[in-house]
Write an enzyme that holds these catalytic residues in place. Structure first.
Site, PDB file in Angstrom:
ATOM      1  N   GLY A 273       0.842  -1.327  -0.036  1.00 13.45           N
ATOM      2  CA  GLY A 273       0.119  -0.102   0.042  1.00 13.45           C
ATOM      3  C   GLY A 273       0.706   1.125  -0.109  1.00 13.45           C
ATOM      4  CB  ALA A 274       2.017   3.636   1.556  1.00  9.73           C
ATOM      5  CG  MET A 275       8.330   1.730   2.425  1.00  8.76           C
ATOM      6  SD  MET A 275       8.335   0.356   3.771  1.00  8.76           S
ATOM      7  CE  MET A 275       9.334   0.738   5.013  1.00  8.76           C
ATOM      8  CG  HIS A 307      -0.471   2.841   8.434  1.00 16.01           C
ATOM      9  ND1 HIS A 307      -0.941   1.700   8.849  1.00 16.01           N
ATOM     10  CD2 HIS A 307       1.055   2.587   8.199  1.00 16.01           C
ATOM     11  CE1 HIS A 307      -0.011   0.715   9.054  1.00 16.01           C
ATOM     12  NE2 HIS A 307       1.051   1.137   8.569  1.00 16.01           N
ATOM     13  CD  GLU A 308       2.846   3.959   5.096  1.00 15.84           C
ATOM     14  OE1 GLU A 308       3.943   3.766   5.625  1.00 15.84           O
ATOM     15  OE2 GLU A 308       2.227   2.940   4.922  1.00 15.84           O
ATOM     16  CG  HIS A 311       5.360   3.595   9.823  1.00 12.57           C
ATOM     17  ND1 HIS A 311       5.566   2.824  11.002  1.00 12.57           N
ATOM     18  CD2 HIS A 311       4.486   2.897   8.969  1.00 12.57           C
ATOM     19  CE1 HIS A 311       4.719   1.675  10.522  1.00 12.57           C
ATOM     20  NE2 HIS A 311       4.179   1.878   9.480  1.00 12.57           N
ATOM     21  CD  GLU A 330       4.128  -1.788   9.619  1.00 10.04           C
ATOM     22  OE1 GLU A 330       3.173  -1.161   9.459  1.00 10.04           O
ATOM     23  OE2 GLU A 330       5.250  -1.479   8.872  1.00 10.04           O
TER      24      GLU A 330
END
Length: 855
Positions: A273-275, A307-308, A311, A330
């Site tokens: 989905g993404a990083m 979400h990212e 992080h 996560e």
């Protein structure tokens, strides 16, 4: 793959020996364009200088590098013979000094699998686009390094690129003398370094925040995508959510964003989905919507953005020592994404999506034979790759939501703030977080962690009500159960809601919160209340559990589910009914009947789309073969009814149109789809845009009503990267033995397809309406998977082993074939065996559900 593995023990030994002071990485990407020179993979030059210390002079260690060739290796000015020290994945380093400098000059390969330096050629205009993706351990495909999360260091990147290109990395960059040079990063792990390069479309904005002490933080914002997607790129909405998220996290974390700029790159053929690369987050470009989508799609994108962003603190600023504690980033990011979504954006119903969609992922993963504690036992990198799963993400986030209810939101957030400040730019384990939370909450976090983080499995909570002759509750208890394989009973903070019919609506009239502990807990606060028609355990979704119903409650839902007024309570009931279907406690035809009767009354579009997906799975996997034709006819008739009845132009109309396409098989249904494509049929308000055209084309192709020429004509209309993927999927969906043989060969016998086209081919190949056509591939699958696992990258191996498992051959014979393979391949790679065991469990579950519906 085995030669590329790294064990936890090796990583610990190396971390005990080394400290890394910094990297300088020089990449020459000019070879990305033009004709490929010579045989073998297309390569680029990578020169890496690593400065590091050893606390044992004279000791030996190794650096990581996966590359077709190494030109030179120098350690402390001493030239080493690459043929002697490089074995294809490691560089042997002997006789270390106290302070060391390693220089490695290598030819690294561009990737087609989304791992390392991925190279994509846009079919629309021939432009080349590059990006990197590393987690958990693919930075070594781009530059030599010490590939483990606890050997953090600052990085300086410089990149030579073709004329006209722009290059981005984690730090701010500028081009001088034909070279892009980037500011040194803060100390970060290898797996979150990043380079993106190409003629991307780039949009900028800025964020500013003034803190209580009068200081001002300014963050340059950027967003980029391929030029072909620029007309569809709603960067303003991306920036809106980004700014809302930065405000929210600064409000709650009391730690300024530490990584300078904040670019977000939407890139092609992305596996994830993404990083969360600091300063340069990468996303799959499907988050740029080429056609009309529902609000749920925008909500999903906003959730991933947040979400990212979470992080940046949980994962980038403070990073786990090893992948055992992957949850430390996560689970927190998954929870904080939903928390910020609800608290900062227009998507205030985000907890409904969390309860309905994210938890469904967790419940499935937690009942597989491969389930594991949230703090997992990760022996090596293959284990780590497979543990990016529903346990680590969604169950972990669910448990944190329960923790907030347990210790209180203020104590939880203060614990997080202390954790960031105490361990900034460092690495942590479970105990580091627990000690901060114990300080702020006064709770015994060790007991909580043992029950929730260090044991596997999901508990079931069932209400038991004893009623008086006057129709009131004498006693209401919550019964907690666990399966034999994972017998742990946990402490749950739950709300118990009582519901009844009032003026045609099913509404809550009483609620109590209680700490459930042990096999049976009495809810004393609800004694004396009028007898309910429905008891909802875990009302408001405070804990992580499977909700069960007593007989009265289940009967009420069968008749009145659609009249439930609270959308979260309704979503929880739907989720519970779906879990009962999967657990062979509710026949699949009964669940489908509920969707047909009450789906049209569902106001939350994300819940409706989830119901569509569940109904499809119930039909394909959990319904008896003898009932499927009838069920498909009933679902298609219902979908068409609700498509025509939906408000013209609404997102509900779009959702029903997409669902109708998935269940259409009768000639009249296929003719309607063809008519909608050709313009001879019309449904008021339904805009059949390009994405919806491809959605309608797949069932036509799968049922023999759309041939190769029809698909070629559609590609001519949409000769783009997205159009190519859609066409490949539709071509593989055609009901022909020759087509299936060709698709199988392209995926299994060749490695020329990119990761995105492998995924599209598998999706087209596996058609539920073609069970007989696919029957010969059961034996072929088990004959090839071990060889394939050893020859392909782990990402492609996972895609093929999961995607081609003969789940549609849902018979005891397939179960026996799976067991025979597992027995004969006890020495196969543990990660491969895990994938096969998971697929076996899904098949066994399907057969149990079918048997229930047959009774």
């Amino acid at each position: 793959m085995p030669g590329e593995n790294l064990t936890r023990d090796e990583a610990r030994e190396r971390a005990a020996l080394l400290s890394v002071d910094g990297y300088e990485v020089a990449l020459d990407l000019r070879s990305a364009v033009g004709e490929d020179a010579g045989e073998g993979p297309r390569t680029f030059r990578s020169v890496t200088t690593i400065r590091f210390r050893s606390n044992e002079p004279g000791a030996a260690t190794f650096a990581d590098l996966i590359a077709p060739s190494v030109t030179s290796v120098s350690l402390n000015g001493r030239d080493l013979d690459p043929g002697q020290v490089f074995d294809g994945s490691r560089i042997l380093l002997e006789d270390l000094a106290a302070e060391n400098e390693l220089v490695v000059d290598a030819r690294c390969a561009y990737s087609r699998t989304g791992e390392g330096m991925h190279r994509f050629v846009d079919p629309e205009d021939g432009e080349v686009y590059l990006y990197t993706q590393y987690e958990p351990a693919d930075a070594r495909r781009v530059f030599a390094n010490f590939e483990q999360p606890d050997l953090k260091a600052p990085y300086r990147f410089e990149v030579r690129a073709p004329e006209g290109w722009t290059v981005w990395s984690n730090g701010a960059g500028e081009r001088t003398d034909g070279v892009w040079r980037f500011a040194e990063t803060k100390p970060i792990s290898t797996y979150i370094t990043c380079v993106v390069a190409g003629p991307y479309h780039y949009v900028t904005d800025s964020y500013e925040r003034t803190f209580e002490d009068g200081t001002t933080l300014q963050i340059p914002l950027g967003a980029l995508c391929r030029k072909g997607l620029a007309p569809y790129f709603d960067a303003d909405d991306v920036f809106l959510v980004t700014k809302q998220g930065l405000d929210f996290f600064h409000d709650h974390f009391d730690y300024p964003y530490p990584f300078g700029k904040y670019d977000q790159a939407f890139v092609p053929e992305y596996n994830l989905g993404a990083m969360e690369n600091p300063g340069l987050v990468t996303f799959r470009e499907e988050f740029i919507f080429r056609g009309k989508v529902t609000r749920a799609s925008y909500e999903g994108r906003a959730n991933v953005i947040l979400h990212e962003m979470a992080h940046m603190w949980f994962g980038d600023l403070v990073t786990m020592e090893w992948w055992d504690d992957l949850w430390l980033k996560e689970s927190f990011a998954d929870f904080m994404g939903a928390f910020a979504l609800v608290g900062a954006t227009r998507f205030t119903d985000g907890w409904i999506t969390f309860a309905n969609r994210r938890k469904a992922w967790a419940y499935r993963a937690d009942q597989l034979p491969s389930t594991h504690p949230i703090t997992a036992d990760i022996r090596d990198l293959q284990d780590a790759k497979l543990n990016f799963d529903g346990i680590t993400y969604a169950k972990g986030a669910s448990v944190l939501k329960q923790l907030v209810a347990y210790v209180g939101q203020d104590a939880f957030l203060e614990g997080a703030r202390r954790y960031f400040k105490r361990h900034a730019y460092g690495n942590t384990r479970l105990g580091d977080l627990l000690s901060a939370l114990e300080e702020t909450s006064g709770r015994d976090m060790g007991t909580w962690a043992r029950g929730w983080l260090q044991t596997a499995g999901v508990n079931s909570l069932t209400p038991q009500a004893l009623l008086s002759t006057e129709g009131r509750i004498d006693e209401l208890a919550v019964v907690q159960e666990a399966v034999e394989s994972h017998p742990e009973l946990r402490p749950h903070r739950v709300a118990v809601g009582l519901y009844r019919q009032e003026e045609g609506h099913l509404v809550r009239y009483a609620r109590a919160e209680v700490d459930v502990d042990g096999p049976r807990t009495v809810v004393t606060e609800l004694a004396g209340e009028q007898a309910p028609e429905l008891i909802l355990v875990n009302d408001d979704d405070l804990t992580y559990c499977k909700i069960r119903f007593d007989e009265t409650s289940l009967a009420t839902l069968r008749e009145h589910l659609g009249s439930m007024t609270d959308p979260l309570a309704r979503a929880l009931c739907w989720s519970a009914l779906w879990n009962m279907t999967r657990d062979a406690l509710l026949p699949a035809p009964d669940f489908i009947d509920l969707v047909m009767r009450f789906g049209r009354r569902e106001s939350d579009i994300g819940v409706l789309q989830m119901l569509h997906a569940w109904a499809g799975s119930a039909l394909v996997h959990y319904s008896p073969a003898s009932w499927r034709p009838r069920g498909e006819e009933m679902l298609s008739r219902t979908a068409l009814r609700d498509l025509r009845a939906a408000e013209p132009g609404s997102e509900h109309q779009l959702a029903w149109a997409r669902f109708y396409a998935t269940v259409a098989s009768a000639p009249d249904d296929l003719n309607l789809l063809r008519g909608l494509l050709e313009g001879t049929e019309k449904i008021d308000g339904l805009d059949v845009d390009q994405e919806l055209r491809w959605t309608f084309l797949e069932p036509l192709a799968a049922h023999g009503a759309g041939d190769e020429s029809m698909l070629a004509a559609e590609l001519a209309r949409d000769d783009t990267a997205s159009g190519r993927r859609h066409q490949v999927r539709c071509l593989a969906a055609r009901p022909s033995p020759a087509v299936k043989a060709q698709a199988w060969a392209q995926v299994v016998e060749s490695d020329t397809l990119s990761n995105a086209l492998v995924e599209a081919t598998i999706a087209g190949f596996m058609q539920p309406s073609q069970r007989e056509l696919l029957a010969p591939y059961r034996e072929k699958y088990f004959a090839v998977i071990e060889r394939l696992w050893t020859e392909r990258s782990i990402q492609i191996g996972m895609d093929v082993v999961r995607g081609l498992f003969p789940a549609l051959q849902d018979s005891p014979a397939t179960l026996e074939a799976t067991d025979a393979w597992l027995t004969a391949h006890e020495g196969a790679a543990p990660a491969l065996r895990r994938l096969v065991l998971e697929a076996r469990d899904d098949l066994a579950r399907a057969l149990r559900a079918q048997a229930l519906a047959n009774d």
